[in-house]
Write a protein that holds these residues in place. Structure first.
Motif, mmCIF file in Angstrom:
data_model
loop_
_atom_site.group_PDB
_atom_site.id
_atom_site.type_symbol
_atom_site.label_atom_id
_atom_site.label_comp_id
_atom_site.label_asym_id
_atom_site.label_seq_id
_atom_site.Cartn_x
_atom_site.Cartn_y
_atom_site.Cartn_z
ATOM 1 N N GLY A 45 0.659 -1.255 0.239
ATOM 2 C CA GLY A 45 -0.069 -0.042 -0.041
ATOM 3 C C GLY A 45 0.779 1.318 -0.008
ATOM 4 O O GLY A 45 0.407 2.317 -0.323
ATOM 5 N N LEU A 46 2.202 1.132 0.323
ATOM 6 C CA LEU A 46 2.861 2.309 0.114
ATOM 7 C C LEU A 46 3.243 2.760 -1.190
ATOM 8 O O LEU A 46 3.495 4.077 -1.580
ATOM 9 C CB LEU A 46 4.359 1.992 1.046
ATOM 10 N N ILE A 49 -10.188 -3.497 4.769
ATOM 11 C CA ILE A 49 -8.883 -2.703 4.731
ATOM 12 C C ILE A 49 -8.230 -2.523 3.426
ATOM 13 O O ILE A 49 -8.168 -3.471 2.780
ATOM 14 C CB ILE A 49 -7.766 -3.263 5.577
ATOM 15 N N ARG A 50 -7.976 -1.189 2.943
ATOM 16 C CA ARG A 50 -7.116 -0.799 1.756
ATOM 17 C C ARG A 50 -6.346 -0.028 2.045
ATOM 18 O O ARG A 50 -6.717 1.057 2.761
ATOM 19 C CB ARG A 50 -8.385 -0.302 0.854
ATOM 20 N N MET A 51 -5.312 0.114 1.230
ATOM 21 C CA MET A 51 -4.283 1.263 1.362
ATOM 22 C C MET A 51 -3.650 1.550 0.039
ATOM 23 O O MET A 51 -3.632 0.626 -0.777
ATOM 24 C CB MET A 51 -3.323 0.670 1.981
ATOM 25 N N TRP A 52 -3.386 2.868 -0.306
ATOM 26 C CA TRP A 52 -2.783 3.221 -1.630
ATOM 27 C C TRP A 52 -2.189 4.551 -1.393
ATOM 28 O O TRP A 52 -2.473 5.176 -0.510
ATOM 29 C CB TRP A 52 -4.045 3.308 -2.535
ATOM 30 N N PRO A 53 -0.948 4.786 -2.322
ATOM 31 C CA PRO A 53 -0.214 5.982 -2.233
ATOM 32 C C PRO A 53 -1.120 7.105 -2.442
ATOM 33 O O PRO A 53 -1.995 7.145 -3.298
ATOM 34 C CB PRO A 53 0.699 5.964 -3.237
ATOM 35 N N ARG A 68 5.012 15.740 1.723
ATOM 36 C CA ARG A 68 5.688 14.521 2.301
ATOM 37 C C ARG A 68 5.022 13.334 1.745
ATOM 38 O O ARG A 68 3.759 13.226 1.588
ATOM 39 C CB ARG A 68 5.594 14.507 3.895
ATOM 40 N N PRO A 69 5.656 12.475 1.120
ATOM 41 C CA PRO A 69 5.105 10.949 0.596
ATOM 42 C C PRO A 69 4.194 10.615 1.773
ATOM 43 O O PRO A 69 4.468 10.474 2.920
ATOM 44 C CB PRO A 69 6.385 10.167 0.401
ATOM 45 N N SER A 70 3.000 10.143 1.359
ATOM 46 C CA SER A 70 2.030 9.347 2.215
ATOM 47 C C SER A 70 1.211 8.600 1.501
ATOM 48 O O SER A 70 1.204 8.341 0.296
ATOM 49 C CB SER A 70 1.278 10.608 3.090
ATOM 50 N N SER A 71 0.427 7.686 2.341
ATOM 51 C CA SER A 71 -0.544 6.748 1.877
ATOM 52 C C SER A 71 -1.952 6.700 2.436
ATOM 53 O O SER A 71 -2.015 7.469 3.549
ATOM 54 C CB SER A 71 -0.068 5.368 1.921
ATOM 55 N N GLU A 129 -4.701 9.353 6.546
ATOM 56 C CA GLU A 129 -3.061 9.647 5.912
ATOM 57 C C GLU A 129 -2.026 9.322 6.663
ATOM 58 O O GLU A 129 -2.041 9.759 7.918
ATOM 59 C CB GLU A 129 -3.240 11.206 5.576
ATOM 60 N N VAL A 130 -1.152 8.264 6.078
ATOM 61 C CA VAL A 130 0.060 7.893 6.871
ATOM 62 C C VAL A 130 1.245 8.233 6.157
ATOM 63 O O VAL A 130 1.304 8.035 4.805
ATOM 64 C CB VAL A 130 -0.144 6.233 6.737
#
Length: 155
Positions: free
Chosen positions: A74-75, A84-88, A94-97, A111-112
């Motif tokens: 997901g990064l 659960i889903r994760m994407w850039p 700042r780079p985040s996902s 936002e991570v």
């Protein structure tokens, strides 16, 4: 993985991989972030799963167990399906996902920050490589618990 509703607590190995504390933004709507702190924990006895505790200043914290591979992928690309889903995120300062968690009780978008999570996940993969994640799993015990449900504590 899903939101933890069991009394079981993941053990951690702080001497191998200390917990990662990250400041995330919980998106209340399209333009309103709410800062929240999260603790990411790695247990070498369950290396395929990362325990994430969203720490709340008021009220109880929320614990989710998320696949390590889902977080890792997901990064850099869309990862996960269902709860659960994760994407850039789009390129920014700042780079985040984005991390989306859904259940019957809650739907929340975070936002991570990508860089510290990526470094921490790399450390977990040095302790237990992806190809060794299932080596120590007690399949018989796992299947029995699935079929019979959690054991009832004695009265």
């Amino acid at each position: 993985m899903h939101r933890d509703q069991s009394p079981l607590q993941a053990r951690t190995a702080p001497e191998l991989v200390p917990s990662l504390f990250l400041d995330l933004d919980q998106m209340l709507d399209e333009f309103t972030p709410l800062p929240i702190r999260a603790e990411f924990r790695f247990d070498p006895d369950m290396p395929a799963v990362i325990t994430v505790e969203f720490l709340s200043e008021r009220g109880p914290s929320l614990i989710w167990r998320i696949g390590r591979e889902l977080l890792h992928h997901g990064l850099t690309s869309m990862s996960g399906c269902g709860d659960i889903r994760m994407w850039p995120a789009l390129p920014r300062e700042r780079p985040s996902s984005w991390l989306l968690l859904e259940s019957q009780e809650v739907e929340v978008l975070f936002e991570v920050p990508a860089a510290p999570l990526a470094l921490w996940l790399d450390t977990t993969y040095r302790v237990t490589p992806a190809e060794a994640e299932m080596d120590g799993l007690n399949w018989d015990g796992f299947l029995m618990e699935l079929l019979e449900g959690p054991a009832t504590p004695p009265e």
